[in-house]
Each structure stands twice: as structure tokens, then as C-alpha cells.
Design a protein around this motif. Structure first.
Motif, short mmCIF file in Angstrom:
data_model
loop_
_atom_site.label_atom_id
_atom_site.label_comp_id
_atom_site.label_asym_id
_atom_site.label_seq_id
_atom_site.Cartn_x
_atom_site.Cartn_y
_atom_site.Cartn_z
N GLN A 273 -96.47 0.93 5.33
CA GLN A 273 -96.60 2.43 6.05
C GLN A 273 -97.89 2.93 6.05
O GLN A 273 -98.10 4.27 5.91
CB GLN A 273 -95.66 3.27 5.18
CG GLN A 273 -94.19 2.73 5.02
CD GLN A 273 -93.50 3.84 4.41
OE1 GLN A 273 -92.90 4.72 4.84
NE2 GLN A 273 -93.30 3.76 2.95
N ARG B 116 -89.78 3.70 11.44
CA ARG B 116 -89.48 2.33 11.13
C ARG B 116 -89.77 1.41 12.21
O ARG B 116 -89.89 -0.05 12.02
CB ARG B 116 -88.01 2.21 11.05
CG ARG B 116 -87.71 2.73 9.42
CD ARG B 116 -86.23 2.78 9.49
NE ARG B 116 -85.66 3.01 8.16
CZ ARG B 116 -85.70 4.04 7.33
NH1 ARG B 116 -86.04 5.48 8.26
NH2 ARG B 116 -85.49 4.51 6.17
N ALA B 121 -94.55 1.46 10.47
CA ALA B 121 -94.06 0.95 9.08
C ALA B 121 -94.74 -0.13 8.58
O ALA B 121 -94.72 -0.23 7.27
CB ALA B 121 -92.36 0.65 8.96
N GLY B 359 -95.89 7.87 6.93
CA GLY B 359 -94.35 7.84 7.27
C GLY B 359 -94.03 9.15 7.32
O GLY B 359 -92.85 9.39 8.41
#
Lengths: 451, 521
Positions: A273, B116, B121, B359
Motif C-alpha cells: 500500500q 485494492r 495496493a 490506502g
């Protein structure tokens, strides 16, 4: 708009009930000068799912993902295989969209999970207790230094040269404001980490010694002698673990005498991430529990005598203690802690040991293969799944030159810009996701570029 | 009585079991679930791995040779374990979550899908920047939105949560004052402030002093002005404040603080009330953190992760922390320690490893693009409308201390005045659980007795609000009538009221295996 359930009829009925003529009446306390007449100019209007997806997918496509090419980056964030169930479970609405468990009767799912997580972390680290997570490894490391100051009432921390430079940077930044003195040093491209320097530096003014295990160059330090010297002098040993999978193969810091063990849980359950959100791990020995920062989950019983769990020892925290709190932390990293815990449960002890051995074995094979490349020297004697190569030329341009074929690792020039003694260094991480072909690709690429 | 694999009782005999106790302790879909330490074992694993090739160990003789104590479960058992646990949680997906100042709005699933995408990600924070231009562009675009919505010229994206953002703001303030040779020692904080405010101020080395409130629930401007002086570094103001009221004097507060040489920190937790209708930059704010997990819909996840970017005024922008993203003619750059010297020499440093909560950035930008400028303005309007609807629908049965002085913003505040002797906000909260709701924020802010702070958010329908209002009305009436049954609530939750005193007095924070537990006894 799809996220706004109120209809114009609803709004009219509600305004009537309130006794307001328009919505502007409800903003009456905003001074005229500060009122915006309409939507802010220069920003786009609302968009459909499809349009948003199209736009952001285009941005995603401009990035080279770890799954696309041979990948060898580590240095505090690792590419591991996350079992498919983990991501499904954390997306259950009752986990994803729940809140901090302040009302325990309807949050036993979160609370029991946190109790299990705390136990897993404590056992993994070899400590008596662990908290319900911090933001990440770097802030957990800083909080440990602050905690050591509270416990020892001393203000000088010795940071090992093998501590991640970002973690050092965070500590330096914070220490400017708290007045903590930090004894730091740059690492050297040697097989031996800087235990000698640490042992010599510990004295009766030391609050703690902070040692990363394995360190930024992948080297593994025996913590026991450092713990002993620290304790002789009334100081604490803080161990920092940025790769928790390593603890499936190497001794825990707690059993070697560490008083506080912190780390980064990202390797288990939490993807790369681009740097966050991650999950800070924080554990310590029993006698320090009341000085710990962060949330703690404890066991109790309910009015019918059934076992249950609650957040506890909250008098340490900001919402009770305000300016006397052990930390200002409020939000932790709950969903990432859940992901970590699920992954750890799926692995179990046997799985974790097997995973660790696989990582280590593949790394050993990779190191041996790469050491054969002309112009490449392996710096480490010991390592877990990450080791440092000394190239015959500056590593950072090498990494950039290769970056469409292989993501070759983290150059020390990226982490320590301007440090000439390190500029030929390249840290290579190997995990269970690395294939033999990947290693060959890296070897050939290095061969070419170093010829 | 249920037993675990070791034959050890997991639950003491229940006392007041209603008719129809079951063998399992389950009640149809309400399923009890033991701990992994009771049902798993250290030889079981739910992950298949290739066998490691045989190599000579390079672990330096530090092999881990003692048992660790980590139980494993097969995949089916794991899925069942966590699915059962999940069903013991209340969540936004289940119903209204009226927590004041938490902004428990719907968490869109598009956010989850886009976060995602492998291109977001599956990228490492230390990859060469030319391989992550899309990620840097995303951060830059979100930064632009946050600056434009707040009317501020700069933003620090790296703080990992709201409290971390507060720390960021105060460290910038301290740096700015020290840079002009004017280090000061005191920060003023309203009594009604969230606990993180004074905690953060103390963490930064400041002495915290309270600013009193007026009878109308707002900052007492006169008292503030009287206290300002050369020792006051800053004030920390929440606007709208924690009583749900807009600080009308905000501009005057900022002007007074600036005139006295101090700076203004704004706690942006309540931004949902004003987004798209008011810009904090127009009110003289110098630093404000924004909770992406509140206003911008990123999920609360049972307690995090959050994200707390901080917008800065021109006075504080030079001191913003590393790293940050910059747009140049040939792409996006990541400004880290190395390049800071060039043009960001006054940065106060790095607050976290790597690049921040990417994220959460993806999720927040997905949400922001979905709403757009017009939608976000509507968000604030519906949030304020919903809260006022709750306020006016209940003020005949619950005391609203500031209800007479005008509208509230996105949250409505009630007190426990009028409850029968011995009946508390806690009793009302626990009774609401049986009604199928998570309780509202209780006992915060501290300035009102038995406070109940209700923030419905804009993602509640009128029907959902009407049902909640009806339920709270019913419970409040019982509290005023002194209905003893309330004292035992909740009756229908997975657990009755839990003994928090016991948990604090005899902390049990980890599982102890049978032998260890017996030895302790």
C-alpha cells in the motif's frame, strides 16, 4: 446522489418540523463574510461510480506493481503472500464499519479479536503483554523511547546504527521538541552490527538502547549481552522488529532480555500500500504495563458471569487523563490488527515456522547466486530474509536503470542520501513470493549493468 | 457449561438464565465463540507452503528453539471463528451510529474496490518514483482538494490519524515561533475540547490552560482576550465545537490571537458540518487536521486505521513535515530528507516512516470525486438538517442546554436533567443498545452534566431518524419515570454490562495457558 438518502420531500418536511424556511436558516451562526454562496469554484461536480473508477484506474495503471515484475524491496515493508480469506473477513461490515469498542456489550467481536491479537504479539515478541496496536513501527519506536524516559526518568537514548533511518528520523524530529538526547550513528557496510559501540556507550544516564532485529542491512544481533549491560546500568533495552516473520526462525527479543519490543506488523495480513496504513506492534514486560501507551483490551465478566472483554487501564489514555496521558494516541490501527491476527491464526505456529524457514532458505540461495555476479559482494554473514550487497558502482542509478525489468531492492543511497560510504549498498529482500526465475532475472540484470 | 480442548471450563455457570438454556450456550443465530487459544493448536495450519529447500543456516546461531504458543486453525475453522466474532459487533452497515464528533457515515464500497487495485495496493513506499507516478499524482490531487475545500495554501499529508495530525499542527506552530525567536510556553484549550487536544499540547511541551465557555456553549471571547499574552503560543479551537455549535466569534478569536503573536489550531473533527459551505481558511485558522475517517468516509475499522492530514496557513507552510509530494514540469517528486534542503529547509522533520496512509488517500479521493463540490456541500447541509431534526424532535422530552439559543450544526447535545433520582445517561445508553442502536457519545463534552452528543450524519434516511427518535424518546421517558428495568440493560446484547472495575483492578491482558493459569492460582 447515491450516498444521500434524503429526498427533496424529506428535506421539506424536516425543515417544516424544525420551523426553518430553508437550510440557510440552520447556518445562521456562520458570519456573512465566511459564507460560501455556492459550490466552490474550480472543483468538479459529482460523478458516477463508473466515472470515478475510470479515473482512478488510470492513475493505478501508471504505477508498477510488485506483482508485475521481479521484486526485491524490503527495508521495513515486505511483500508476502496474504491468504485470500484475510481480505474477505476484514471486509465484513461488522468489522469494516464498526467503531472503537467503547460499548463492549456490542463490540465483543472486536474486543475478543484484540485480546487474541495482544496475546499473539506478546508471545511472538517474547513479552508478557502487548497493546491493541499503534499507527506503525516508527511511531511505536518513538513511543517506546518516551516510555523508557518515563520509567527510568532519564533523557538519553542510544539508537543502534542498524535502526531504520526513517525511524531514526522520526525519533530525531520528536526529540527536538521533547529534549530527549539521542546518540545515533550511521551504519557501516560490515558483517558485524554495532554491538561494540552500544556496549561502550551504555552508562548510568542512559534511558534505553534501541536495537533493530534484524537490522536495516539484514544483520542479526545477539541482544542478550546488550540487555545485560543495559540492566546493569538501570537502562532498558528496546528491540525493534520490522519483519515479524523473522521471529518464526530467530529467538524472540523478550527471551534475550528486551524490556520493550516494538515493531511493524505489515508483513502479516497487511499489503504494501505504498507505505500505509500499517500496524504498529508494542509489547513489554509485566512490570511496565501501566506506563504503556495505546489501547489495552482485558478480560472480565458480565452481569451474568459470562466471560467478556473490555478496553481497560484507560486512565493512561487521553480521553480520561487528557494532558497527563501516556500518549495522545486515540485511533489505533484496528482493522490492520485484525488482518495481522487472522493471518497469524491461519499460519499457526507450525505455519509461521515453515514460512520463516522458506523465506530464509530462498534468501540464502539468492545471496549465494548474487554473490557470484562479478561486481557484487555480499556484506552479511548472518541474515534472515534480507541482506546487503556491495556493488562495484553506485547502487541508486543501478536500481533506477533496471526499474522496468526488475525492482532490484532498496539502494542505500535512497535511504542515506549523500553518504558516500554507503552509496554502493543495495538491500535485497527475498520472501516466499520470490521465484528462482526472479532471482535469475536480478542476477542477469546486475551482471549486465555492472559489466 | 462449555469446555475447551483442554477440558477447561470457558464460562462460569450463568446465573439468571431465562427459560430455554441450550447445550451449546448458543441462541440460534447468536453464536458463542471461544478463543483461538482454546480451539486451535500449534501444529495446525490453514496455509499450504512449499517445502523450504535445504540450505546451510545463516541465522548466526540465534535459532528460535522454544515453543512460541501460537495456535493455528484450518481455513474453514478460521473463517467460522472470525465470522462468528463479527456477528457480535454493531456497525454502520447494521444501523444508525449516533456518535457525536465521530461522523459515522456510510463507508462506500467503491472506496474498498479502488484501494485494492494492484497499482495502489501492491506498490512499495521506496520504489523509484518514476515507477509510482500514479500514486504520487493521487496524493497530489487529494491534497489539492483538501486545500481548496479549506481555503488553505498547504497541506501535510503524512499524519496517520487525527491525534497525529494535532501533533503535526502543534509542532509546526512551535517551530514557527522558535524560528522567529519567540518560543512560548502556554496553549489555551476550551474545557469542552476532545482529550487529544490537551494530551497533544502536553506532549509538545506546553502548559495547558482552560478557556471558559459562555452560558451559550461557545468560547468566551472576553476571557480569552484577557488571557492572551506573550506566553501564549496558540489556542486549539474545535469549530463547530464539541457542543455542536458554530463558533460565531471564530474570526475575532483568530484576529485576537494573531494580534497577540500566537497561532490558531483548529480541530477539524467536525468539518462534516461545514464542508463546502465554510472555509476554515477564511476564519483565520493556521493549522487544521482533517479526519479522513470522519468527513471523508474512510472506514473506522473497529478502531482504525485513520488518517489526519493537516492544512496550513502561509505562516506555517514552510514548517510542514516530510515527506510530501510536489508537481514539477516532468512529473511528481517525493520530497524527503534529501531534497528538503533545496526548498523546504524549515521543515520540522519527519513524523512517520514512509509516505503516509496511502490506502486511506485512495478511499477518500474516491469519495470526494463521487460527491464532487456540489455533493460535498449537500453532505454538510443534510448532516446539519438531520441533527436539527433530531434536536427539535426530542427537546420536549430531553433537556437541550443550548437548544434555545439557535440551531445546532451537525450534532445535537442533550443533558441528563430531568432524569429520576439515580438514573443516568449510562442507563439511557445501555437501554438504547436493546433498541438496536449503538449509544450516542456519553459524558462528552465535559461541560454539560450527563452529556449525550448525537451526530446522525447525512447518510441516515428520514425513516431511520424517525425510528431512532422514537426509540430515544421511549427510553428517555423511562429514565425520567425511574423505570428500574433500565438499570439492568442491555438484556439482549451478546453480553450484559461488563465489570470494568474488575478488568482494571486485576488486568488480564493476554491468554494464559492451563499450566500457567493453574500455577497462578
Amino acid at each position: 446522489m447515491r450516498y444521500l438518502p434524503l429526498t427533496p420531500e424529506d428535506r421539506a418536511a424536516m425543515l417544516a418540523r424544525i420551523g426553518a424556511k430553508s437550510i440557510d436558516d440552520l447556518f445562521i451562526d456562520v458570519p456573512e463574510a465566511a459564507r460560501l454562496a455556492g459550490p466552490i469554484a474550480g472543483l468538479p461536480a459529482h460523478a458516477s461510480e463508473m466515472a470515478v473508477e475510470r479515473g482512478l484506474s488510470a492513475l493505478a495503471a501508471r504505477n508498477v506493481a510488485a506483482s508485475q515484475i521481479p521484486f526485491f524491496l524490503g527495508c521495513g515493508a515486505y511483500k508476502h503472500h496474504i491468504p485470500a480469506s484475510v481480505d474477505h473477513i476484514i471486509q465484513r461490515g461488522e468489522f469494516l464499519t464498526s467503531y472503537t469498542p467503547y460499548q463492549p456489550e456490542i463490540a465483543q467481536g472486536t474486543l475478543q479479536m484484540l485480546f487474541e491479537f495482544q496475546t499473539q504479539v506478546a508471545r511472538l515478541f517474547g513479552c508478557d503483554v502487548a497493546n491493541a496496536s499503534m499507527y506503525d513501527g516508527s511511531t511505536a519506536c518513538w513511543e517506546a523511547i518516551v516510555m523508557a524516559r518515563r520509567v527510568t526518568k532519564r533523557g538519553k537514548a542510544i539508537l543502534s546504527s542498524g535502526l531504520h533511518p526513517h525511524y531514526v528520523s522520526v525519533a530525531r524530529t520528536m526529540a527536538k521538541f521533547t529534549g530527549d538526547m539521542l546518540d545515533t550513528a550511521l551504519p557501516e557496510l560490515t558483517a558485524a552490527p554495532d554491538a561494540e559501540r552500544l556496549l561502550a556507550a551504555i552508562d548510568k544516564e542512559t534511558s534505553c538502547v534501541v536495537v533493530q532485529y534484524p537490522d536495516i542491512l539484514g544483520r542479526i544481533t545477539d541482544l542478550a549481552p546488550i540487555a545485560a549491560r543495559a540492566h546493569e546500568n538501570g537502562a532498558l533495552l528496546v528491540a525493534v522488529v520490522t519483519e515479524p516473520v523473522a521471529l518464526g526462525a530467530i529467538r524472540s527479543p523478550g527471551e534475550m532480555g528486551a524490556d520493550i519490543v516494538v515493531g511493524e506488523g505489515q508483513s502479516l495480513g497487511v499489503g504494501l500500500q505504498f507505505g500505509g496504513p500499517y500496524v504498529g506492534l508494542f509489547a513489554c514486560q509485566e512490570r511496565f504495563v501501566r506506563q504503556m501507551p495505546g489501547r489495552l483490551c482485558g478480560e472480565t465478566v458480565d452481569a451474568e458471569g459470562k466471560r467478556g472483554f473490555v478496553l481497560t487501564l484507560s486512565t493512561r489514555e487521553q480521553h480520561i487523563r487528557r494532558e497527563k496521558a501516556t500518549s495522545n494516541i486515540c485511533t489505533n490501527s484496528g482493522l490492520c490488527a485484525l488482518a495481522f491476527s487472522i493471518h497469524m491464526t491461519l499460519l499457526g505456529e507450525k505455519g509461521l515456522r515453515d514460512l520463516a524457514m522458506l523465506n530464509h532458505a530462498l534468501a540464502v540461495q539468492a545471496a549465494e547466486r548474487l554473490a557470484k555476479v562479478s561486481g557484487v559482494e555480499l556484506v552479511n554473514d548472518g541474515f534472515f530474509n534480507e541482506f546487503t550487497l556491495k556493488l562495484s558502482k553506485e547502487a541508486r542509478p543501478v536500481v533506477r536503470a533496471l526499474d522496468r525489468r526488475v525492482l532490484a531492492g532498496v539502494s542505500l543511497g535512497r535511504l542515506y542520501p549523500g553518504v558516500m560510504t554507503l552509496e554502493n549498498g543495495l538491500v535485497v529482500a527475498v520472501t516466499e513470493t520470490t521465484t528462482a526465475e526472479d532471482i535469475e532475472t536480478l542476477a542477469s540484470a546486475l551482471e549486465e549493468v555492472l559489466a | 457449561m462449555s469446555m475447551n480442548r483442554e477440558g477447561r471450563p470457558t464460562r462460569p455457570e450463568t446465573t439468571s438464565e431465562t427459560a430455554g438454556g441450550t447445550f451449546t450456550g448458543n441462541r440460534a443465530l447468536r453464536l458463542e465463540e471461544a478463543l483461538i487459544f482454546e480451539i486451535g493448536d500449534t501444529r495446525t495450519t490453514g496455509v499450504d507452503l512449499e517445502t523450504a529447500p535445504r540450505v546451510g543456516s545463516r541465522l548466526g546461531g540465534l535459532e528460535r528453539n522454544r515453543p512460541i504458543g501460537l495456535p493455528g486453525l484450518s481455513e474453514p475453522e478460521t473463517v467460522r471463528h472470525y465470522t462468528r466474532l463479527s456477528r457480535q459487533n454493531y456497525a454502520i452497515d447494521l444501523g444508525l451510529f449516533p456518535l457525536g464528533s465521530c461522523t459515522m457515515k456510510h463507508n462506500p464500497r467503491l472506496n474498498e474496490k479502488l484501494a485494492r487495485l494492484p497499482g495502489f495496493a501492491d506498490i512499495h513506499p521506496l520504489q523509484p518514483v518514476d515507477t509510482v507516478q500514479g500514486a504520487l499524482q493521487l496524493i497530489h490531487e487529494l491534497a489539492h482538494w483538501l486545500c481548496t475545500l479549506t481555503g488553505m495554501p498547504a497541506v501535510a499529508m503524512s499524519p496517520k490519524a487525527g491525534a497525529h495530525g494535532e501533533l503535526c499542527g502543534l509542532l509546526a506552530i512551535r517551530s514557527a515561533l522558535e524560528a522567529r525567536g519567540d518560543a512560548r510556553s502556554v496553549i489555551l484549550v476550551p474545557e469542552s475540547a476532545h482529550g487529544t487536544n490537551p494530551a497533544t499540547a502536553a506532549f509538545c511541551g506546553y502548559k495547558v490552560e482552560n478557556i471558559p465557555a459562555t452560558a451559550e456553549g461557545r468560547v468566551n471571547l472576553k476571557a480569552l482576550k484577557a488571557r492572551l499574552g506573550p506566553d501564549v503560543a496558540a489556542v486549539m479551537i474545535t469549530n463547530p465545537n464539541t457542543c455542536g455549535l458554530f463558533e460565531r466569534d471564530m474570526r475575532a478569536i483568530s484576529d485576537a490571537v494573531h494580534a497577540a503573536g500566537g497561532l490558531v489550531y483548529c480541530d477539524g473533527a467536525n468539518f462534516n458540518a461545514i464542508v463546502g459551505r465554510v472555509r476554515p481558511g477564511d476564519l483565520g485558522v493556521d493549522a487544521m487536521h482533517i479526519n479522513l475517517h470522519k468527513t471523508f468516509s474512510t472506514p473506522h475499522g473497529g478502531g482504525g486505521p485513520g488518517a489526519g492530514p493537516v492544512v496550513f496557513s502561509a505562516a506555517l507552510a514552510p514548517f510542514a513535515p516530510l515527506p510530501f509530494v510536489e508537481k514539477t514540469a516532468d512529473g511528481y517528486r517525493l520530497i524527503e530528507e534529501e531534497t528538503a534542503e533545496e526548498h523546504h529547509a524549515q521543515t520540522f522533520g519527519r513524523m512517520t516512516a514512509f509516505n503516509g496512509q496511502m490506502g486511506m488517500f485512495t478511499r477518500a479521493l474516491s469519495y470526494i470525486l463521487s460527491h464532487g463540490a456540489d455533493g460535498l456541500r449537500q453532505v454538510a447541509e443534510d448532516a446539519v438538517l438531520n441533527a436539527n431534526y433530531v434536536l427539535r424532535s426530542l427537546e420536549d422530552v430531553l433537556d437541550a442546554p443550548f437548544g434555545k439559543s439557535g440551531p445546532c450544526m451537525h450534532e445535537a447535545l442533550f443533558s441528563d436533567e430531568g432524569f429520576a433520582e439515580g438514573f443516568t445517561t449510562l442507563d439511557v445508553a445501555k437501554a438504547l443498545i436493546d433498541e438496536g442502536y449503538h449509544p450516542m457519545t456519553m459524558y462528552f463534552p465535559l461541560v454539560v452534566h450527563g452529556s449525550m452528543l448525537i451526530e446522525p450524519t447525512e447518510t441516515e434516511s428520514k425513516a431511520a431518524l424517525d425510528q431512532f427518535i422514537g426509540a430515544l424518546r421511549a427510553v428517555a421517558e423511562r429514565a425520567k419515570a425511574g423505570d428500574e428495568v433500565l438499570k439492568g440493560t442491555p438484556y439482549f446484547a451478546p453480553r450484559r454490562r461488563l465489570d470494568e472495575t474488575l478488568a482494571a483492578r486485576k488486568p488480564v491482558l493476554v491468554w494464559k495457558d492451563k499450566e500457567v493459569a493453574e500455577a497462578a492460582e
